[in-house]
Motif scaffolding. Structure first.
Motif, PDB file in Angstrom:
ATOM      1  N   GLU A  16       0.833  -1.200   0.000  1.00 41.27           N
ATOM      2  CA  GLU A  16       0.000   0.000   0.000  1.00 41.27           C
ATOM      3  C   GLU A  16       0.873   1.257   0.000  1.00 41.27           C
ATOM      4  OE1 GLU A  16      -2.925  -0.053   3.117  1.00 41.27           O
ATOM      5  OE2 GLU A  16      -3.305  -2.188   2.780  1.00 41.27           O
ATOM      6  N   TYR A  17       1.927   1.230   0.778  1.00 40.09           N
ATOM      7  CA  TYR A  17       2.852   2.370   0.831  1.00 40.09           C
ATOM      8  C   TYR A  17       3.500   2.609  -0.529  1.00 40.09           C
ATOM      9  CZ  TYR A  17       7.268   4.767   1.516  1.00 40.09           C
ATOM     10  OH  TYR A  17       8.322   5.604   1.378  1.00 40.09           O
ATOM     11  N   LEU A  18       3.941   1.537  -1.175  1.00 36.20           N
ATOM     12  CA  LEU A  18       4.642   1.683  -2.451  1.00 36.20           C
ATOM     13  C   LEU A  18       3.741   2.253  -3.541  1.00 36.20           C
ATOM     14  CD1 LEU A  18       6.876  -1.513  -2.549  1.00 36.20           C
ATOM     15  CD2 LEU A  18       7.549   0.840  -2.048  1.00 36.20           C
ATOM     16  N   LYS A  19       2.434   2.040  -3.454  1.00 34.67           N
ATOM     17  CA  LYS A  19       1.517   2.606  -4.448  1.00 34.67           C
ATOM     18  C   LYS A  19       1.546   4.130  -4.404  1.00 34.67           C
ATOM     19  CE  LYS A  19      -2.162   0.364  -3.203  1.00 34.67           C
ATOM     20  NZ  LYS A  19      -3.543  -0.099  -3.101  1.00 34.67           N
ATOM     21  N   ASP A  20       1.743   4.704  -3.232  1.00 38.94           N
ATOM     22  CA  ASP A  20       1.735   6.156  -3.072  1.00 38.94           C
ATOM     23  C   ASP A  20       3.129   6.775  -3.055  1.00 38.94           C
ATOM     24  OD1 ASP A  20      -1.059   6.278  -2.886  1.00 38.94           O
ATOM     25  OD2 ASP A  20      -0.975   5.772  -0.762  1.00 38.94           O
ATOM     26  N   CYS A  21       4.153   5.952  -3.038  1.00 38.36           N
ATOM     27  CA  CYS A  21       5.527   6.430  -2.951  1.00 38.36           C
ATOM     28  C   CYS A  21       5.998   6.921  -4.324  1.00 38.36           C
ATOM     29  CB  CYS A  21       6.426   5.286  -2.452  1.00 38.36           C
ATOM     30  SG  CYS A  21       8.153   5.724  -2.350  1.00 38.36           S
ATOM     31  N   GLY A  22       6.626   8.077  -4.366  1.00 34.91           N
ATOM     32  CA  GLY A  22       7.092   8.650  -5.622  1.00 34.91           C
ATOM     33  C   GLY A  22       8.074   7.769  -6.374  1.00 34.91           C
ATOM     34  N   LEU A  23       8.905   7.031  -5.662  1.00 33.94           N
ATOM     35  CA  LEU A  23       9.889   6.161  -6.309  1.00 33.94           C
ATOM     36  C   LEU A  23       9.334   4.781  -6.648  1.00 33.94           C
ATOM     37  CD1 LEU A  23      13.053   6.925  -4.155  1.00 33.94           C
ATOM     38  CD2 LEU A  23      12.580   7.681  -6.478  1.00 33.94           C
ATOM     39  N   SER A  24       8.209   4.424  -6.067  1.00 35.99           N
ATOM     40  CA  SER A  24       7.585   3.104  -6.250  1.00 35.99           C
ATOM     41  C   SER A  24       8.505   1.956  -5.868  1.00 35.99           C
ATOM     42  CB  SER A  24       7.100   2.929  -7.694  1.00 35.99           C
ATOM     43  OG  SER A  24       6.126   3.888  -7.995  1.00 35.99           O
ATOM     44  N   ARG A  25       9.364   2.191  -4.908  1.00 32.45           N
ATOM     45  CA  ARG A  25      10.265   1.150  -4.405  1.00 32.45           C
ATOM     46  C   ARG A  25      10.709   1.539  -3.003  1.00 32.45           C
ATOM     47  NH1 ARG A  25      15.509   2.770  -4.252  1.00 32.45           N
ATOM     48  NH2 ARG A  25      16.107   4.517  -5.563  1.00 32.45           N
ATOM     49  N   HIS A  26      11.240   0.568  -2.288  1.00 31.20           N
ATOM     50  CA  HIS A  26      11.798   0.842  -0.969  1.00 31.20           C
ATOM     51  C   HIS A  26      13.145   1.524  -1.126  1.00 31.20           C
ATOM     52  CE1 HIS A  26       8.835  -1.355   1.317  1.00 31.20           C
ATOM     53  NE2 HIS A  26       8.912  -2.333   0.437  1.00 31.20           N
ATOM     54  N   GLY A  27      13.495   2.353  -0.173  1.00 36.63           N
ATOM     55  CA  GLY A  27      14.802   2.987  -0.173  1.00 36.63           C
ATOM     56  C   GLY A  27      15.890   2.005   0.213  1.00 36.63           C
TER      57      GLY A  27
END
Length: 57
Positions: A16-27
């Protein structure tokens, strides 16, 4: 951040977080380390700031 996630995070929360994250990936740890190194070594003029490392949220 990539790597093992805490047990308290429910299944699907990271997706769910990755859907809204600008990079679409974990740091990556190296990305945060690069910011810390730049701030500690190369930076001479940024003071009193908060550096956001949030993937573009």
């Amino acid at each position: 951040m990539s790597g093992p996630r805490p047990a308290r995070l429910r299944d699907g929360l990271c997706g769910e977080y990755l859907k809204d994250c600008g990079l679409s990936r974990h740091g990556e740890v190296e990305e945060v380390a690069a910011l810390a190194a730049w701030h500690a070594i190369e930076n001479a003029c940024v003071t009193g700031q908060t550096m956001m490392v949030d993937g573009g949220l």
